[in-house]
Write an enzyme that holds these catalytic residues in place. Structure first.
Site, short mmCIF file in Angstrom:
data_model
loop_
_atom_site.label_atom_id
_atom_site.label_comp_id
_atom_site.label_asym_id
_atom_site.label_seq_id
_atom_site.Cartn_x
_atom_site.Cartn_y
_atom_site.Cartn_z
N HIS A 159 0.94 -1.48 0.05
CA HIS A 159 0.20 -0.09 -0.43
C HIS A 159 0.78 1.40 -0.09
CE1 HIS A 159 -1.56 -3.58 2.26
NE2 HIS A 159 -3.03 -3.30 1.13
S1 FES Z 1 1.80 -0.21 3.39
FE1 FES Z 1 0.28 -1.95 3.60
S2 FES Z 1 1.50 -3.85 4.32
FE2 FES Z 1 2.62 -2.33 3.78
#
Ligand code: FES
Length: 188
Positions: free
Chosen positions: A154
């Site tokens: 993410h």
């Molecule tokens: S940014 Fe969501 S798990 Fe690493």
């Protein structure tokens, strides 16, 4: 007929003093009831305890709880990944530049403010658990806006101190317990 109202004699079954000292017999009855409750409670406690201990690490798991790494095998500027307790651990041989930028970051710029000196024992060696503090993905080395680690799941960016700088992760990469003795780092 009227005979059915006659109460049969319980003389052989009742206690001699039942008419006068009912309290005494109640105290005894409640004591017995309470005592069996206490035995049950402690039996329940020991079986729950036994169950929880069973869920804890078994001997073969504890046997691999430490990892030893020869630091002299890691070139300057390289980050290697080892497996420790089923998790990746990043060991980075930081360059002079990486140390300097890590030490120079003002705390006000950090999501999880922590000075670099609190995260390393020897400035040349960054040792962190390679598990993103957002939802547990493994960040990629030498990537992201800060050049150190980037989590592709993410988009969390970590710096050369393993601190979260940008993205959804709430905390810095975890620093495991470790000890450095000469060239040997022992993690765990
Ligand atoms: S940014 Fe969501 S798990 Fe690493």
């Amino acid at each position: 007929g009227p005979d059915s109202y006659k109460i049969p004699s319980f003389e052989g079954y009742t206690k001699d003093d039942s008419s006068v000292e009912t309290d005494k017999s109640k105290v005894f009855s409640y004591f017995m009831l309470g005592a069996s409750g206490a035995v049950l409670a402690s039996a329940a406690q020991s079986s729950v305890h036994g169950f929880l201990v069973n869920l804890a690490a078994s001997a073969d798991v504890l046997a691999v709880s430490k990892a030893e790494i020869d630091l002299s095998s890691i070139p300057l500027g390289e980050s290697i990944t080892i497996k420790w307790r089923g998790k990746p651990v990043f060991i980075r041989h930081r360059t002079e530049h990486e140390i300097q930028v890590s030490e120079a970051v003002p705390m006000s710029e950090l999501i999880d403010p922590q000075p670099d000196s609190d995260r390393v024992q020897i400035p040349e060696w960054l040792i962190v658990v390679g598990v993103c503090t957002h939802l547990g993905c493994v960040p990629i080395k030498d990537a992201g806006d800060y050049g150190a680690y980037y989590c592709p799941c993410h988009g969390s960016h970590y710096d050369f101190s393993g601190r979260i700088r940008k993205g959804p992760a709430p905390l810095n990469l975890e620093v495991p317990q470790y000890n450095i003795d000469g060239n040997i780092a022992t993690i765990g």
